[in-house]
Design a protein around this motif. Structure first.
Motif, mmCIF file in Angstrom:
data_model
loop_
_atom_site.group_PDB
_atom_site.id
_atom_site.type_symbol
_atom_site.label_atom_id
_atom_site.label_comp_id
_atom_site.label_asym_id
_atom_site.label_seq_id
_atom_site.Cartn_x
_atom_site.Cartn_y
_atom_site.Cartn_z
ATOM 1 N N VAL A 21 -8.195 -5.273 -9.838
ATOM 2 C CA VAL A 21 -9.596 -5.692 -9.885
ATOM 3 C C VAL A 21 -9.763 -7.025 -10.604
ATOM 4 O O VAL A 21 -10.778 -7.694 -10.444
ATOM 5 N N ARG A 65 -6.233 -0.462 -6.880
ATOM 6 C CA ARG A 65 -6.479 -1.860 -6.541
ATOM 7 C C ARG A 65 -6.393 -2.740 -7.780
ATOM 8 O O ARG A 65 -6.714 -2.302 -8.877
ATOM 9 N N MET A 110 -5.540 -2.814 -13.028
ATOM 10 C CA MET A 110 -5.630 -1.949 -11.837
ATOM 11 C C MET A 110 -6.596 -0.791 -12.066
ATOM 12 O O MET A 110 -6.668 -0.221 -13.154
ATOM 13 N N HIS A 122 -8.049 2.606 -9.528
ATOM 14 C CA HIS A 122 -8.009 3.304 -8.238
ATOM 15 C C HIS A 122 -7.077 2.633 -7.237
ATOM 16 O O HIS A 122 -7.420 2.478 -6.061
ATOM 17 N N THR A 178 0.858 -1.180 0.000
ATOM 18 C CA THR A 178 0.000 0.000 0.000
ATOM 19 C C THR A 178 0.894 1.230 0.000
ATOM 20 O O THR A 178 1.937 1.242 0.649
ATOM 21 N N ASP A 194 -3.285 0.192 -3.260
ATOM 22 C CA ASP A 194 -4.051 -0.281 -2.127
ATOM 23 C C ASP A 194 -4.020 -1.818 -2.071
ATOM 24 O O ASP A 194 -4.693 -2.483 -2.851
ATOM 25 N N ASP A 195 -3.204 -2.357 -1.203
ATOM 26 C CA ASP A 195 -3.207 -3.794 -0.946
ATOM 27 C C ASP A 195 -3.010 -4.605 -2.235
ATOM 28 O O ASP A 195 -3.832 -5.450 -2.587
ATOM 29 N N VAL A 196 -1.919 -4.350 -2.934
ATOM 30 C CA VAL A 196 -1.671 -5.032 -4.204
ATOM 31 C C VAL A 196 -0.670 -6.170 -4.005
ATOM 32 O O VAL A 196 0.371 -5.979 -3.375
ATOM 33 N N THR A 200 3.268 1.297 -8.472
ATOM 34 C CA THR A 200 3.615 -0.094 -8.195
ATOM 35 C C THR A 200 4.986 -0.414 -8.795
ATOM 36 O O THR A 200 5.825 -1.038 -8.144
#
Lengths: 546, 325
Positions: free
Chosen positions: A512, A510, A506, A508, A294, A310-312, A335
């Protein structure tokens, strides 16, 4: 369109020359095109093909060192090339509208958007004061700006890129011009926004009866939007005809090559390694592993921090290509930066070959830096303009104290050969090289330290399709030879599908959706992935044959 | 902690805190520099005879000037005075520093305003003219002039000009007693003309360069092409699209220069006998009038900070992007 119908725009044997420090350069040689009333004609070509020069010659806004040396440009019978400047000013905006390429820089930052649209009406005496204002608000609304009345008073920086392009479209069409020139109107926008903006532009131009001269590098986009396509190469028209015909049955070699090079969602993968072999590896050689990382940023004037990533969780194995796709702001570049340890994660872990990257110091960190190398988007900006190619490639070796001057020279020659560049380029400076050559140099530099992982952040996005194809092939060849792993960041689904073994979508910050790109893009599950796939021009979704 | 952080993120609060910190820094630095320099008020007023003073006399003089106390105590007693509006007293002339400053400051301000007006009147149109034909004779000519204005020391030109006027024409308004603007406007403006022109010319050079460079850069912007493509005629293009954007960096540089001018142009004030704030500091330095130097420098620092804030406000007026932040 019947043959006998008179053209609105008639360009005949147009030649344009630019005065440069190396003497005059002819950018257009005898170009002829026609645009009929209400028709959309796309001019397609690579950078340097002369398509933008053609657009700028029509409304006579060439750079100051450019001159029209021969030929004619007629708008509804009026010759424009020898029109006095005063008369030309009256034509610009009122009879020929223009939508520029980059919406971020195309609007005056010190004027409200409303004033800029109203100005187009005012300078041509079509409306002023309250009437101009009312019309400008109508135009804003018609171009797809919600709440146009209050947006009228806002400044460009309060609008997103897509919104700004809508403002520019409203401005270009304010005086109901007979011809609209759109020079790469959406290439600076995210794919999902591109589609909306183009739809709105087409609808508005249609409503006002304006013909459109669409300049683009994207054949698939041209096929979807234009009635006719004109293909340009090196300042000449190579081929022209109805869109369907040009796409389905190209006559000229160059057009065929362009079509073949443009990746679509139906092109076979470049990397054809057996899937079974990859699966075997997966369990054995995890190279890079991001576990629930994060990253937050504090943004001025915002109380809440912006969660960029966010939490990848992502794993990259030896010899494999893992892609991250998403639009700008999705967190894909952040990232990549964490994978390179250019940024530290706020929480979660980044490990390389099993050890935590954030704890590495000194020699161990040096080792990590050697094993993981970046290649960035812009091949113009990522090479030092004052370093020769050889010096740029040798720099990582020098920094890490590997070899002496003579052995480094030898290594550089080997690397140049590996990326298919001639060894005598070593003494050249970056500005003497083409975009594709520069990106090869950047890749050679990344390979100098014999890394295990190369992080490519939009590394082929700025390249023309033919060059892009070569670089992608080079990447895959090197991967096979050197057992390289790639973390491949891109917004282009077709390119990702071509080279990646695994993709993470990805949005926002995250992830998906993840999986094999062929499966993910053929049958997207998440809403956002569906939107991304739908935004790819039709011809590229199904391939040129469909 | 988070409350403090969010307070820090408030632009206004941060600016005020930054300003306060700057002022504390300035006051400590000035105080320290004065103490580090050799000599004190006693040597300044008695000269070499200070060496002949007996230890008793020295001690009582030290007590009289208040320099026998520990440095920290001296600093805080001075700072306490300043905060309650007492800037101290010049020991030799027995003048209140506040009164001295109130007399000198308007004079310096007048000079600063006149100089900046001269600078803008020369620099901005000059820059526009030069940029209108980059590379042409007018461009190269004005560039050469501005280089000259930058490289020839102002005091040299000033001295040469004023002595030439005095010798050749017997015109030397600065030789007479200084007249304030309110007492004798005609004489005052004559006395101000040469110094304002000298300062203005030297500031005009960077203003000129900034204007020229920024007009040239703005002309290549995409939005200028957009404006031309919608048929905006050249004059309107120049006024509404080029100039407004080009003036943003000019505002910044003018604000900075104005701030420096408020600090008093020491050399120019000295040459033209203008009793401004620069001379007051200089006088205080030579006579080791600690209170005069410390308080005046602090006043100058306050003004500098205020001018910077004002520049920001003007900046926001011309640049909507700055307004949003």
């Amino acid at each position: 369109m019947s043959e006998g119908e008179k053209s609105l725009l008639e360009v005949r044997d147009l030649a344009v020359t630019f005065e440069t420090s190396r003497g005059p350069v002819e950018a257009l040689h005898g170009v002829s095109i026609d645009v009929r009333r209400g028709e959309t004609v796309a001019v397609v070509g690579e950078s340097g093909s002369g398509k933008s020069t053609l657009a700028a010659s029509v409304n006579r806004l060439l750079a100051s060192n450019g001159t029209i040396t021969a030929g004619s440009v007629r708008l509804d019978g009026t010759e424009l090339t020898d029109l006095p400047e005063r008369a030309m000013i009256a034509v610009r905006g009122s009879r020929i509208g223009m939508v520029p390429q980059d919406p971020m820089t195309g609007l005056n930052p010190t004027m409200t958007v409303g004033a800029q649209i109203a100005e187009a009406l005012e300078v041509h005496g079509l409306a002023s004061g309250q009437a101009a204002r009312t019309r400008a608000v109508e135009l804003l609304a018609a171009a797809g700006i919600a709440d146009a009345d209050s947006r009228f008073r806002q400044y460009p920086h309060e609008f997103s890129g897509g919104m700004r392009q809508r403002v520019l479209i409203a401005m270009a069409l304010a005086c109901r011009p007979e011809l609209l020139i759109a020079d790469e109107p959406t290439s600076a926008l995210d794919v999902t926004v591109q589609r909306l903006v183009l739809d709105q532009m087409a609808a508005l131009a249609d409503e006002l009866g304006s013909a459109v001269l669409l300049i683009t590098h994207d054949l698939a986009l041209a096929a979807e939007r234009a009635d006719r396509i004109v293909v340009m190469h090196s300042g000449r028209v190579v081929e022209e005809g109805p869109s369907r015909r040009v796409i389905d049955a190209p006559q000229e070699d160059y057009t065929k090559r362009l079509l073949a090079a443009a990746p679509s969602l139906a092109t076979p993968m470049v990397s054809a390694e057996p899937v079974a072999a990859q699966r075997d590896r997966k369990s054995t050689a995890v190279l890079l592993s991001l576990g629930g990382v994060t990253k937050r940023y504090h943004v001025r004037g915002r109380r809440e921090p912006l969660v960029a990533v966010d939490d990848v969780s992502i794993e990259v194995c030896r010899g494999r290509t893992v892609a991250i796709v998403g639009e700008s702001g999705s967190g894909k570049s952040t990232t990549a930066r964490m994978a390179l340890r250019l940024e530290d994660a706020d929480s979660g872990s980044v490990s390389f070959e099993g050890t935590d990257v954030s704890r590495r110091r000194g020699r161990s960190l040096q080792g990590f830096r050697r094993s993981v190398q970046p290649v960035f988007q812009n091949p113009y900006a990522s090479l030092d303009p004052r370093y020769t190619v050889g010096r740029s490639i040798a720099e990582p070796l020098r920094v890490h104290g590997i070899g002496d001057e003579a052995t480094r020279r030898h290594t550089v020659e080997g690397l140049l050969a590996k990326v298919a560049l001639s060894t005598d380029l070593a003494d050249r400076l970056p500005h003497e090289l083409s975009g594709g050559q520069r990106q090869r140099v950047a890749i050679a530099r990344a390979l100098a330290l014999e890394p295990d992982l190369v992080v490519l952040d939009e590394a082929v996005s700025a390249l023309d399709v033919l060059v892009q194809q070569q670089i992608l092939e080079l990447m895959v060849t090197l991967q096979r030879e050197l057992d390289l792993a790639y973390l491949f960041i891109s917004h282009d689904l077709a390119v990702v599908r071509l080279v990646a073994h695994e993709v993470h979508v990805m949005q926002h910050g995250r992830v998906v959706e993840s999986g094999d790109p062929r499966e993910v893009f053929a049958d997207p599950q998440h809403e956002y992935t569906k939107r991304l796939v739908a935004a790819v021009p039709r011809a590229r979704r199904a391939g040129p044959q469909a | 902690m988070t409350a403090l952080l969010s307070l820090w993120r408030n632009t206004f609060v941060r600016r005020v805190l930054e300003a306060a910190l700057t002022l504390v820094g300035v006051s400590v630095l000035t105080f320290a520099v004065l103490r580090v320099l050799p000599g004190d008020q006693i040597t300044a007023s008695y000269g070499i005879e200070a060496g002949a003073l007996s230890p008793d006399q020295l001690a009582s003089l030290r007590a009289y000037y208040g320099i026998d106390r520990p440095l920290v105590a001296q600093y805080f007693s001075w700072l306490g005075g300043v905060l309650t509006g007492n800037l101290g007293v010049a020991t030799q002339s027995q003048q209140d520093v506040l009164d001295m400053t109130l007399r000198a400051l308007p004079i310096t301000m007048e000079l600063a305003v006149l100089s900046i007006v001269v600078a803008l009147l020369l620099g901005v149109p000059g820059g526009l003219l030069a940029a209108s034909r980059a590379g042409a004779l007018r461009d190269n000519g004005s560039q050469l002039l501005s280089l000259l204005a930058l490289s020839v020391p102002t005091f040299l030109v000033a001295t040469a000009l004023s002595s030439w006027l005095a010798n050749r024409f017997g015109y030397n308004p600065n030789g007479e007693e200084f007249a304030t603007l309110l007492r004798d406007p005609a004489l005052n403006l004559q006395q101000m003309a040469l110094p304002a022109l000298t300062l203005g010319v030297s500031i005009a050079a960077p203003v000129f360069q900034t204007t020229r460079a920024s007009v040239l850069a703005i002309r290549d912007e995409d939005y200028i092409r957009t404006a031309r493509a919608k048929g905006v005629p050249p004059r309107r293009l120049q006024a509404r699209h080029v100039l407004r954007n080009a003036l943003i960096p000019v505002v910044t540089i003018s604000g900075l220069q104005f701030g420096f001018l408020l600090g008093g142009a020491v050399v120019i004030e000295q040459i033209f006998s203008i009793p401004g704030i620069g001379r007051q500091v200089l006088l205080g330095m030579t006579q080791k009038e600690y209170a005069v130097v410390q308080s005046t420098v602090l006043v100058i620092a306050v003004l500098f900070v205020l001018v910077n804030l004002l520049t920001d406000v003007v900046y926001r007026l011309v640049d909507p992007q700055a307004r949003a932040q």
